[in-house]
Each structure stands twice: as structure tokens, then as C-alpha cells.
Design an enzyme around this catalytic site. Sequence first.
Site, PDB file in Angstrom:
ATOM      1  N   THR A 128       0.810  -1.213   0.000  1.00  0.00           N
ATOM      2  CA  THR A 128       0.000   0.000   0.000  1.00  0.00           C
ATOM      3  C   THR A 128       0.846   1.267   0.000  1.00  0.00           C
ATOM      4  O   THR A 128       0.342   2.341  -0.257  1.00  0.00           O
ATOM      5  CB  THR A 128      -0.938   0.027   1.217  1.00  0.00           C
ATOM      6  OG1 THR A 128      -0.216  -0.467   2.341  1.00  0.00           O
ATOM      7  CG2 THR A 128      -2.145  -0.852   0.995  1.00  0.00           C
ATOM      8  N   LYS A 161       3.190   3.176  16.718  1.00  0.00           N
ATOM      9  CA  LYS A 161       2.570   4.457  16.402  1.00  0.00           C
ATOM     10  C   LYS A 161       3.046   5.496  17.411  1.00  0.00           C
ATOM     11  O   LYS A 161       3.137   5.225  18.590  1.00  0.00           O
ATOM     12  CB  LYS A 161       1.046   4.360  16.514  1.00  0.00           C
ATOM     13  CG  LYS A 161       0.440   3.478  15.455  1.00  0.00           C
ATOM     14  CD  LYS A 161      -0.233   4.304  14.389  1.00  0.00           C
ATOM     15  CE  LYS A 161      -0.976   3.398  13.433  1.00  0.00           C
ATOM     16  NZ  LYS A 161      -1.527   4.091  12.307  1.00  0.00           N
ATOM     17  N   THR A 162       3.326   6.667  16.934  1.00  0.00           N
ATOM     18  CA  THR A 162       3.570   7.773  17.830  1.00  0.00           C
ATOM     19  C   THR A 162       2.611   8.878  17.418  1.00  0.00           C
ATOM     20  O   THR A 162       1.845   8.714  16.473  1.00  0.00           O
ATOM     21  CB  THR A 162       5.016   8.305  17.695  1.00  0.00           C
ATOM     22  OG1 THR A 162       5.163   8.840  16.386  1.00  0.00           O
ATOM     23  CG2 THR A 162       6.033   7.207  17.928  1.00  0.00           C
ATOM     24  N   HIS A 203       6.599  -0.093   7.443  1.00  0.00           N
ATOM     25  CA  HIS A 203       6.753   0.514   8.755  1.00  0.00           C
ATOM     26  C   HIS A 203       7.061  -0.607   9.733  1.00  0.00           C
ATOM     27  O   HIS A 203       7.060  -1.777   9.361  1.00  0.00           O
ATOM     28  CB  HIS A 203       5.523   1.335   9.154  1.00  0.00           C
ATOM     29  CG  HIS A 203       4.222   0.606   9.041  1.00  0.00           C
ATOM     30  ND1 HIS A 203       3.824  -0.328   9.966  1.00  0.00           N
ATOM     31  CD2 HIS A 203       3.241   0.669   8.111  1.00  0.00           C
ATOM     32  CE1 HIS A 203       2.658  -0.807   9.604  1.00  0.00           C
ATOM     33  NE2 HIS A 203       2.272  -0.232   8.470  1.00  0.00           N
ATOM     34  N   ASP A 226      -4.084 -12.748  13.368  1.00  0.00           N
ATOM     35  CA  ASP A 226      -5.348 -12.443  12.695  1.00  0.00           C
ATOM     36  C   ASP A 226      -5.434 -13.124  11.331  1.00  0.00           C
ATOM     37  O   ASP A 226      -6.486 -13.127  10.699  1.00  0.00           O
ATOM     38  CB  ASP A 226      -5.513 -10.924  12.539  1.00  0.00           C
ATOM     39  CG  ASP A 226      -4.361 -10.290  11.777  1.00  0.00           C
ATOM     40  OD1 ASP A 226      -3.224 -10.796  11.882  1.00  0.00           O
ATOM     41  OD2 ASP A 226      -4.596  -9.301  11.075  1.00  0.00           O
ATOM     42  N   GLN A 229      -6.750 -15.110  -1.039  1.00  0.00           N
ATOM     43  CA  GLN A 229      -5.502 -15.323  -0.309  1.00  0.00           C
ATOM     44  C   GLN A 229      -5.158 -16.807  -0.268  1.00  0.00           C
ATOM     45  O   GLN A 229      -3.998 -17.194  -0.397  1.00  0.00           O
ATOM     46  CB  GLN A 229      -5.598 -14.771   1.116  1.00  0.00           C
ATOM     47  CG  GLN A 229      -4.295 -14.962   1.876  1.00  0.00           C
ATOM     48  CD  GLN A 229      -4.250 -14.245   3.209  1.00  0.00           C
ATOM     49  OE1 GLN A 229      -4.839 -13.175   3.359  1.00  0.00           O
ATOM     50  NE2 GLN A 229      -3.571 -14.822   4.168  1.00  0.00           N
ATOM     51  N   LYS A 282      -1.181   1.195  20.669  1.00  0.00           N
ATOM     52  CA  LYS A 282      -0.818   0.485  19.445  1.00  0.00           C
ATOM     53  C   LYS A 282       0.692   0.501  19.258  1.00  0.00           C
ATOM     54  O   LYS A 282       1.330   1.536  19.384  1.00  0.00           O
ATOM     55  CB  LYS A 282      -1.476   1.159  18.234  1.00  0.00           C
ATOM     56  CG  LYS A 282      -2.826   0.576  17.915  1.00  0.00           C
ATOM     57  CD  LYS A 282      -3.252   0.977  16.505  1.00  0.00           C
ATOM     58  CE  LYS A 282      -4.722   0.704  16.289  1.00  0.00           C
ATOM     59  NZ  LYS A 282      -5.511   1.906  16.069  1.00  0.00           N
ATOM     60  N   LYS A 285      -9.476  -4.224  10.843  1.00  0.00           N
ATOM     61  CA  LYS A 285     -10.551  -3.235  10.806  1.00  0.00           C
ATOM     62  C   LYS A 285     -10.394  -2.335   9.592  1.00  0.00           C
ATOM     63  O   LYS A 285     -10.922  -1.237   9.532  1.00  0.00           O
ATOM     64  CB  LYS A 285     -10.587  -2.409  12.091  1.00  0.00           C
ATOM     65  CG  LYS A 285      -9.231  -1.939  12.552  1.00  0.00           C
ATOM     66  CD  LYS A 285      -8.751  -2.736  13.757  1.00  0.00           C
ATOM     67  CE  LYS A 285      -7.305  -3.125  13.615  1.00  0.00           C
ATOM     68  NZ  LYS A 285      -7.000  -4.475  14.044  1.00  0.00           N
ATOM     69  N   ARG A 287     -10.063  -0.502   0.394  1.00  0.00           N
ATOM     70  CA  ARG A 287      -8.746  -0.146  -0.129  1.00  0.00           C
ATOM     71  C   ARG A 287      -8.876   0.602  -1.442  1.00  0.00           C
ATOM     72  O   ARG A 287      -9.843   0.441  -2.172  1.00  0.00           O
ATOM     73  CB  ARG A 287      -7.909  -1.399  -0.366  1.00  0.00           C
ATOM     74  CG  ARG A 287      -7.748  -2.273   0.840  1.00  0.00           C
ATOM     75  CD  ARG A 287      -6.891  -1.585   1.887  1.00  0.00           C
ATOM     76  NE  ARG A 287      -6.756  -2.429   3.067  1.00  0.00           N
ATOM     77  CZ  ARG A 287      -5.858  -3.362   3.196  1.00  0.00           C
ATOM     78  NH1 ARG A 287      -5.009  -3.585   2.226  1.00  0.00           N
ATOM     79  NH2 ARG A 287      -5.794  -4.086   4.281  1.00  0.00           N
ATOM     80  N   HIS A 328       5.484  -4.043  10.035  1.00  0.00           N
ATOM     81  CA  HIS A 328       5.790  -5.103   9.077  1.00  0.00           C
ATOM     82  C   HIS A 328       6.983  -5.936   9.505  1.00  0.00           C
ATOM     83  O   HIS A 328       7.208  -7.020   8.992  1.00  0.00           O
ATOM     84  CB  HIS A 328       6.133  -4.499   7.709  1.00  0.00           C
ATOM     85  CG  HIS A 328       4.976  -3.874   7.010  1.00  0.00           C
ATOM     86  ND1 HIS A 328       4.907  -2.529   6.757  1.00  0.00           N
ATOM     87  CD2 HIS A 328       3.844  -4.410   6.509  1.00  0.00           C
ATOM     88  CE1 HIS A 328       3.782  -2.256   6.116  1.00  0.00           C
ATOM     89  NE2 HIS A 328       3.111  -3.381   5.962  1.00  0.00           N
TER      90      HIS A 328
END
Length: 430
Positions: free
Chosen positions: A39, A236-237, A44, A198, A177, A233, A81, A85, A47
Site C-alpha cells: 500500500t 505508532k507515535t 513501517h 489475525d 488469499q 498500538k 478493521k 482499499r 511489518h
Amino acid sequence: MKNFVEELRWRGMIHDVMPGTEEMLQKEMVTAYVGIDPTADSLHIGHLVSIMMLRHLQRSGHRPVVLVGGATGMIGDPSGKSQERNLLDEPTLRHNQECLKGQIAHFLDFDSEAPNKAVMANNYDWMKEFSFLNFIRDVGKHITVNYMMAKDSVKKRISGENGEGMSFTEFTYQLVQGYDFLELYRTLGCRLQMGGSDQWGNITTGTEMIRRIAGGEAYALTCPLITKSDGGKFGKTEQGNIWLDPDRTSPYQFYQFWINVSDTDASKYIRIFTTRLKEAIEALEAEHAQAPHLRVLQKALAHDITCDVHSEADYIAAVEASEILFGKGTTETLHRLGEKTLLSVFDGVPRFNIAKEVLDNGCNILDLLAGQTSIFPSKGEARRTMKDGGVMINREKVAEDTVINTAQLLNGRYLLAQRGKKNYYLIIVG
RNA sequence: GGGGAGGUACCAGAGCGGUCAAAUGGGGCAGACUGUAAAUCUGUUGGCACAGCCUUCGGAGGUUCGAAUCCUCCUCUCCCCA
């Protein structure tokens, strides 16, 4: 052949393994894959878990496959969630794929002659020509709706309290998939798919397809979702994601992210994101317990991962910058820094440019921080923070009546503004 | 199609004619303590020319000296029945 499953197990990277997986991996070289959505043109740190699984896999003597989800990424996985896309056009898709490969190459060996060198594939290549009719005939026929409905990801969406229902497209996702797995099984002999917890449902649809359509055996292994001890999370910042791309997240910010990890998280992360051995990690933990303020765990973690993602030189620069910023730096040491060191130290710190005229007759600090620059979103907020003693210029606390003029410039054209303990901004004049 | 409930600050959620820039909780920001950690405590959390003024309670009008609160229309969401 190293015991790959055992390796992941002590690292806390196993959520679920299909029976028989460990035995297979012990017996012979196995090809295994994880999927990544293209994407963006950078990964990040979220991954990184998948990438590390592949890395351990390769180090254990098996063959890793990175599957870029050019096709699946367009559909959207109902397990997450994730929202609808956007379709990527093919040039963008290829561009992203190349960028990702460059980043992953820091972790996996794609180029050697080793029999287990890493492979990259893109499911867009085999899905783009696959007609709907052929797909439902050759693939859909073999999987019952009953089977698909039994998946948690589907059940949750259909009966859930906040059940918004799910589109047919999303419902089909697991087939698409699953088909990837079948395709990789046929072309590369791939017998294991890994992913986050997940993904379990999607992965087992694939193993089921391989069993029914190709009469083969394939396996699944998932790792737990990475969490933070405070429930937030991971990765994340306030500024957003932590990216591997140095243009999105500078090596300094990247290093800072890992250095700031809490003690409990550091123990967990060092197992996941470094290749250090069990004994070495336990020794570090003992050392950390002895002198927690030295934060050897965080430092080791930040060292390894910054060097892996960026480079040794970037790491050293980040450490030096951090020492000046968080060490015993004073206004005097700042003034003593040469322009070159100054700029390299503050490489990666947000910058603002203002005209020299602004300071000629002195500029009120509020106007400087909330007008000329956007260090503060409003003067009111700047004023409040100042009242709390949270604003510094060149490492000296300032009050709201402070006036800044050219005499305070570092090297004749820089100002170092600080909001709170950790947020630095470089103001460039001229 | 019929009936009902409701849209309030970043989120959740009070308020239901003036004392409301709007309780409380969460989140954010800052301070203290420390180790650039966690936990805890404190302050703060619409804007500005800051003892004052301006713009906010789904949108547009109206009633009133005065509205987040009352009325009308519009709009969106949720629930129940068909």
C-alpha cells in the site's frame, strides 16, 4: 538444520502452529511465505515482525518467500478493521514492490547462490488474468460456503454487535488469499504460510485448498500481535507510523523510538526484533535489572535494529545527536558546536525557516513559536506550556515576555527550540 | 412504509431558558519524581489584543431581554414493527 519453531517459541513469536509443522521443518528445507500489502512505498515497523520471521526462517536453513499482495491489497482483508482499499495502478504497484524489496534486502538474502535464497513474488501476476468465471470454477468449487462462514473473521462481521455486514468482495478475500498459497505451493513448492494471529483463518483456507485441490500437505504458523504494555498500538507515535524509509522517519527518530521503549516492552521486543541469542539476551536482562537507569536493553535493541534498517553510520550519528540533546548539553555547549556538527546533530529534527528581518528588531517568543513557526498550534497553548516551564530556547527556559533577537542565534543563523523534554525544533534564520 | 430514540469539545458522555467555553471519565500536552522507562501526583486541554472580547453544542430559520436548552423546517444516525 536449526529448530526454527523452537527459535520462534523462546522469542515469544508463536501464537499458533499447525500440528506437524515443526516435524516438517526439522526434516528438510522448507519454503515458507508471508504476505505484505504494497500500500505504500515503504514498510513501517509493524511489518518488521513478519520480516523477522522470514529472517529466522532463512537463518534456520529454510527458504523465505515474500509475497507482495498486489491483488489482495486491492480487496481489503476483513480480518483487520481496515477500510475499503484503493486500487493501485500497476506502475505504482511495481514501484512500491521494488522499494519494499530494497528494504527487505537488509534482512534477507535475495542475491546469493545459496539454495535457500529469498524469493519475492506478487500475486497480481497470477490474479490479473484470472477471470471471475475461471476462478469460481477452478477454486470456488472446492470450498464450501459453510467452511468459509465458520471463520471467526466472517462470523464476527455477520453476527457482530456492530455488525455492518460484509460485502461479497470481502467475503471472497479468504479464497483469493488461499489461492495464493496454492499457487506458491505449485510453483515454488511452498508448504508453510506465516503471518499475524489475525491471519490464521485465511491461512488455513489456503492449506485446505492445497489439500482438496492439489492433494498436498501445507502448514500454518502465526505470531501474536505485537502490543505495548500500556495497551497502546505498537509502532505508532503522535507523529504517526515509524517507517523504515529515512525520508519518512529519520534514523534519529527511528533510533529514538526504540530507545524510548518501556522496560517490559524492551524485553519482549529484543527477542522479536534482534537476532541475539537467548543466553545473550538473558545476560542483558540481568544487567538491566542491576542498573535499570543505564537501559542496556533499550540501547542494544536500538543499536541492532537501527543498524539493520539503516546503517552503522546512521546509528552512530543518532547516538551522538541523542547525547547532545539529552545529555548534559547546555547553552554553552550548543554555542560551541560548529555549524556542521550542529546540522548533523539536528538532522531529522523538524525544521522551520524564518526570515532574518523577523529577528532584527527582536521577536516576541509567542509570535516566534506560534506565528512564524508552527511549533505550537496557538499562542494560548504556547503560553500555557511556558507557564509550566516546558519551553526552552537553546536549552534555556523562556517565559512569555521573552524577546528573541539575532544575538541569541547559534552560528549566526540557528535557534534550538524545545517543547517539553523530548520535542526539539530547529529554526533556521535567513 | 409505520413507530420510536438521538446527533454536545479529540472520544465517551452529562447538561434541557440565564450562574455554560459547557460536569465527569478517557485521551492529549506540560510539570514534579526518575532513567529520554513504568507507576504515581499536579496543572492544563476553543481562539485572541487573556480580570475582557470573539467563535462553538448536526444545518437553516424563529420565539425571548437572554437559547446547547423552547418552536419550525431540513439533514444524518440508530432501534423496533412491516
